[in-house]
Scaffold this motif. Sequence first.
Motif, PDB file in Angstrom:
ATOM      1  N   GLU A 276      46.360  53.628  40.341  1.00 25.80           N
ATOM      2  CA  GLU A 276      45.948  54.596  39.311  1.00 25.80           C
ATOM      3  C   GLU A 276      44.542  55.153  39.578  1.00 25.80           C
TER       4      GLU A 276
ATOM      5  N   ARG B 160      45.546  38.214  37.475  1.00 25.18           N
ATOM      6  CA  ARG B 160      45.252  39.576  37.903  1.00 25.18           C
ATOM      7  C   ARG B 160      44.964  40.420  36.690  1.00 25.18           C
TER       8      ARG B 160
ATOM      9  N   ASN C 163      50.674  42.458  31.176  1.00 24.90           N
ATOM     10  CA  ASN C 163      51.156  43.823  31.058  1.00 24.90           C
ATOM     11  C   ASN C 163      52.023  43.957  29.823  1.00 24.90           C
TER      12      ASN C 163
HETATM   13  O1  EAX Z   1      49.733  51.691  33.807  1.00 23.25           O
HETATM   14  O2  EAX Z   1      47.853  48.305  36.278  1.00 23.25           O
HETATM   15  C1  EAX Z   1      48.496  47.957  35.286  1.00 23.25           C
HETATM   16  O3  EAX Z   1      48.724  46.778  34.995  1.00 23.25           O
HETATM   17  C2  EAX Z   1      49.039  49.021  34.380  1.00 23.25           C
HETATM   18  O4  EAX Z   1      49.505  48.472  33.182  1.00 23.25           O
HETATM   19  C3  EAX Z   1      50.149  49.748  35.091  1.00 23.25           C
HETATM   20  O5  EAX Z   1      49.626  50.316  36.233  1.00 23.25           O
HETATM   21  C4  EAX Z   1      50.719  50.839  34.213  1.00 23.25           C
END
Ligand code: EAX
Length: 320
Positions: free
Chosen positions: A66, A163, A203
Motif C-alpha cells: 500500500e 506483524r 486484520n
Molecule cells: O488494507 O496491511 C494490512 O494489514 C491491511 O489491512 C491490508 O493491506 C488491507
Amino acid sequence: MLRRTLFAAAGLGLAALPAAAQTTVTITHALPPASHYGVGAAAFKEAVERLSNGRYRVNIQRNDNEREAIEATQIGTQEFTITSTGPVGNFVRETLVLDIPFLFRDYAHARAVLDGPIGQDLLAKFPPRGLVGVVWMENGFRNLTNSRREVTNPADIRGLKVRTMENQVHMRAFTTLGALPTPMAFSELVPALQQGTVDGQENPIPVIVANNLNQVQKFLSLTRHVYSPAIMIGNPNFWNRISAADRTIFQQAAAAAAKANRDKVTADEESGVDELRRRGMTVQTTVDTAAFQAALAPAFQAYAQQFDPALIERIRTFQP
Ligand code: EAX
C-alpha cells in the motif's frame, strides 16, 4: 497511467456520439477482486464508465504494497488507490489519530465520524501533501490471529512476534502490551507467517477471509482492538486537470465505491467468523477487552501527548 484512445461510440450503443477520445485511469488496491476493496473498485469502475458515457475507462490493478501504491499515486504513475490508513500516516500525519486502539465503539460510530466534519477536515490535509483524499472507505475492526496459542488477555500476547502495518500508533500499542511488533507491507505478510518470521498478525475479518489467512494461522481472537479506516486517494495533477463536471462524476463514483465497500464489510462480519471456524480456525470470542484497555494506559498517555486531546475526545464521544 493515463491513456487516451479513440473509440467507436457505436460499440457502446451510443450511436449518436461522434468518435471521441477515451481516457483510461488506473486504480489499485491490495486485496482479491471479491474482497471489500475489490467490490468497491468494481463499483467505482461501473459508475465512472456509465456516468461518463464511456469517455473514461477504469483499469483496476492489484498492488499489495500500500505504501508503494500511495507513492505511485503521488507521482502520477496511477490516478487512484484504495488503501487502509496503515501507511497513510507516513504521508499525512494528521490521519494517525484515527489509528488509536479502542477509539471507535462500532461501525456506525466510525462511519459517522469519517463522513462527518472530523473526517472531512482530515481529507483537507491531503492536498498540501501532494495527494487528494477522495472518500473514506473501510477496512474494518482488526482482530489478532497467531499460530502459537489462544489469546484472550494481555498476558497471552506477551512475547508474541506480531506483524503490524507500517504504522507507529499500532506499533506503540503492541510494544506496550509486551508483544514484539514487526512492521511490514501486506505483500510480505504470508511468507513471513509461513517462515515463522512472525507468529501472528492482525486484520479485519474481511481481510482474513478474502486472503485465506486461515491457511497460515490457527488461532483467531476477536480483539476488535482498533478500527481500520480505508481511503480512496487520488493524484492531484489528474484531479485538478479534469473538468468540474468530470470531478463530480469521479466523486459520485467514489461514493458508490464506499457504499459497496461498507456493505461488503457488513456482510463479511456477519458470516466471516463462522466461515473461518468452518475452515478450521480456533476462535476466541470472549476476549478481556477491559484488561487490554487497562494495559494500554501508557500508550493512551503517549497518544494524548502526540495528538490534540480535545480531538481524541471529540471522536470518542461523537454520536452518529
Ligand atoms: O488494507 O496491511 C494490512 O494489514 C491491511 O489491512 C491490508 O493491506 C488491507
